[in-house]
Scaffold this motif. Structure first.
Motif, PDB file in Angstrom:
ATOM      1  N   GLU A   1      44.058  43.800  29.450  1.00  0.00           N
ATOM      2  CA  GLU A   1      43.817  45.238  29.458  1.00  0.00           C
ATOM      3  C   GLU A   1      43.547  45.813  28.070  1.00  0.00           C
ATOM      4  N   LEU A   2      43.576  44.952  27.036  1.00  0.00           N
ATOM      5  CA  LEU A   2      43.040  45.369  25.755  1.00  0.00           C
ATOM      6  C   LEU A   2      41.522  45.555  25.826  1.00  0.00           C
ATOM      7  N   VAL A   3      40.911  44.892  26.801  1.00  0.00           N
ATOM      8  CA  VAL A   3      39.453  44.850  26.902  1.00  0.00           C
ATOM      9  C   VAL A   3      38.942  45.521  28.172  1.00  0.00           C
ATOM     10  N   ARG A   4      39.629  45.267  29.284  1.00  0.00           N
ATOM     11  CA  ARG A   4      39.117  45.709  30.584  1.00  0.00           C
ATOM     12  C   ARG A   4      40.281  46.092  31.483  1.00  0.00           C
ATOM     13  N   GLU A   5      40.113  47.144  32.253  1.00  0.00           N
ATOM     14  CA  GLU A   5      41.170  47.568  33.166  1.00  0.00           C
ATOM     15  C   GLU A   5      41.283  46.587  34.329  1.00  0.00           C
ATOM     16  N   PHE A   6      42.509  46.302  34.729  1.00  0.00           N
ATOM     17  CA  PHE A   6      42.757  45.425  35.878  1.00  0.00           C
ATOM     18  C   PHE A   6      43.252  46.266  37.041  1.00  0.00           C
ATOM     19  N   ASP A   7      42.682  46.035  38.207  1.00  0.00           N
ATOM     20  CA  ASP A   7      43.088  46.742  39.419  1.00  0.00           C
ATOM     21  C   ASP A   7      44.300  46.042  40.027  1.00  0.00           C
ATOM     22  N   ALA A   8      45.473  46.658  39.923  1.00  0.00           N
ATOM     23  CA  ALA A   8      46.708  46.030  40.406  1.00  0.00           C
ATOM     24  C   ALA A   8      46.688  45.776  41.902  1.00  0.00           C
ATOM     25  N   ALA A   9      45.824  46.460  42.646  1.00  0.00           N
ATOM     26  CA  ALA A   9      45.730  46.221  44.095  1.00  0.00           C
ATOM     27  C   ALA A   9      45.276  44.793  44.379  1.00  0.00           C
ATOM     28  N   GLU A  10      44.609  44.148  43.416  1.00  0.00           N
ATOM     29  CA  GLU A  10      44.136  42.771  43.630  1.00  0.00           C
ATOM     30  C   GLU A  10      45.280  41.764  43.674  1.00  0.00           C
ATOM     31  N   LEU A  11      46.486  42.151  43.259  1.00  0.00           N
ATOM     32  CA  LEU A  11      47.610  41.220  43.333  1.00  0.00           C
ATOM     33  C   LEU A  11      47.895  40.812  44.774  1.00  0.00           C
ATOM     34  N   ALA A  12      47.545  41.651  45.720  1.00  0.00           N
ATOM     35  CA  ALA A  12      47.726  41.319  47.138  1.00  0.00           C
ATOM     36  C   ALA A  12      46.798  40.193  47.589  1.00  0.00           C
ATOM     37  N   LEU A  13      45.821  39.844  46.763  1.00  0.00           N
ATOM     38  CA  LEU A  13      44.877  38.774  47.109  1.00  0.00           C
ATOM     39  C   LEU A  13      45.356  37.401  46.646  1.00  0.00           C
ATOM     40  N   ILE A  14      46.437  37.343  45.868  1.00  0.00           N
ATOM     41  CA  ILE A  14      46.846  36.060  45.278  1.00  0.00           C
ATOM     42  C   ILE A  14      47.196  35.034  46.349  1.00  0.00           C
ATOM     43  N   GLU A  15      48.014  35.384  47.311  1.00  0.00           N
ATOM     44  CA  GLU A  15      48.421  34.381  48.308  1.00  0.00           C
ATOM     45  C   GLU A  15      47.279  33.964  49.227  1.00  0.00           C
TER      46      GLU A  15
END
Length: 322
Positions: free
Chosen positions: A247-261
């Motif tokens: 996130e120093l470079v690009r914003e991360f969408d925390a909603a994508e954490l639901a895609l890990i499993e």
């Protein structure tokens, strides 16, 4: 030419066809999908030649990978770009496509080193900035159809499973697939490394990203989750560290954490199907002797049951950590 039996003479002749000459013996590197060799050239230094498995990717699909690397390198991402001859980076010799890279020197990436993990997060964000604007037009998306549904059919056709084990395995596999399909709903897709794990990273004054053979378009979290391991608490620490750099470079969408499993399930099932599909290649029984044994499939039953529980569990949450 039989791709499974590339000879040193064939490799040397292929390299010579683009005016690259090996001055030392060819050393086969740890690659099963393609055939990869390290060697020294008097004019170019230490090089790595990759001979692409026929019918895996088309010429256009491989060229897209090369172009993505070139654009990423120009943007300051630490990647190796293939050598060019007369403007071309992809060559063909007797029907087999190949490319040559300068070898990247460095030491193994330490996934448990938080400083290195944070630096990796920053590099991945820079890669994803390029991936937002660089559209792969020929390669397929990272999709459940490819990684799960087609893999299921491959396993049904080609896996060697005892009937009693099969009766338990395929219904459970079907349940895991259905759960993963239901949960995998990416909102935003960009061009990714797509196989980002420690073996594809070297450390030399920072992380270098290697082996883009699997690159596709998919959600950003695909390039992050394979760096997470251990207990849930340990994974949260690792994730927080990765994202501190990212996130120093690009914003991360925390909603994508639901895609890990679901992504983990996709990789797991796709890997089993990959081994089954490649079993006729002599390199696979030699290097994966445990595959297609009764013990292996019994173990996969346990792994699938555990993954089913993980798919049912709440996803990782940065909110609970912070």
């Amino acid at each position: 030419m039989n791709y499974h039996q590339l000879t040193p003479d064939f490799i040397a002749d292929a390299l010579a066809s683009v005016e690259i000459y090996a001055d030392s013996g060819l050393m086969a590197l740890n690659s099963y999908e393609n055939r990869v060799y390290r060697f020294k050239s008097e004019d170019e230094g230490t090089l790595v030649a990759k001979f692409y498995r026929p019918q895996r990717w088309s010429r256009e699909q491989i060229q897209e990978e090369h172009d993505f690397l070139t654009e990423s390198d120009a943007a300051g991402v630490r990647v190796a770009t293939p050598l060019r001859r007369q403007g071309a980076s992809l060559f063909e010799y007797h029907g087999i496509l190949f490319a040559v890279w300068p070898a990247v020197a460095g030491r193994q990436f330490e996934a448990d080193n938080l400083d290195q993990l944070e630096a990796l997060g920053e590099q991945l964000a820079r890669l994803h900035q390029v991936g937002e604007r660089f559209v792969l037009r020929h390669r397929p998306l990272l999709s459940t159809q490819d990684y799960l549904e087609q893999s299921y059919q491959t396993l049904k056709r080609q896996a060697t499973i005892q009937p009693t084990t099969s009766q338990a395995f395929f219904p459970l596999l079907r349940q895991v697939i259905d759960q993963a399909v239901r949960l995998y709903r990416p909102k935003r897709q960009l061009t990714l490394h797509c196989d980002c794990h420690s073996s594809n990273i070297l450390w030399r004054d920072g992380p270098w990203l290697l082996d883009f053979d699997d690159c596709r378009r998919g959600p950003a979290v695909q390039d992050l989750w394979m760096m997470l391991s251990g207990s849930r608490q340990e994974q949260l620490v690792q994730l927080d560290t990765l994202l501190a750099g990212y996130e120093l470079v690009r914003e991360f969408d925390a909603a994508e954490l639901a895609l890990i499993e679901p992504l983990r399930a996709m990789r797991m099932v796709h890997y089993m199907a990959w081994l089954a599909a490649r079993w006729s290649d002599p390199a696979f029984p030699a290097n994966f002797p445990w595959f297609n044994t009764e013990d292996y499939w019994q173990q996969q039953l346990k792994v699938l049951a555990e993954q089913q529980l993980s798919l049912d569990a709440p996803p990782l949450s940065l909110t609970s950590w912070n």
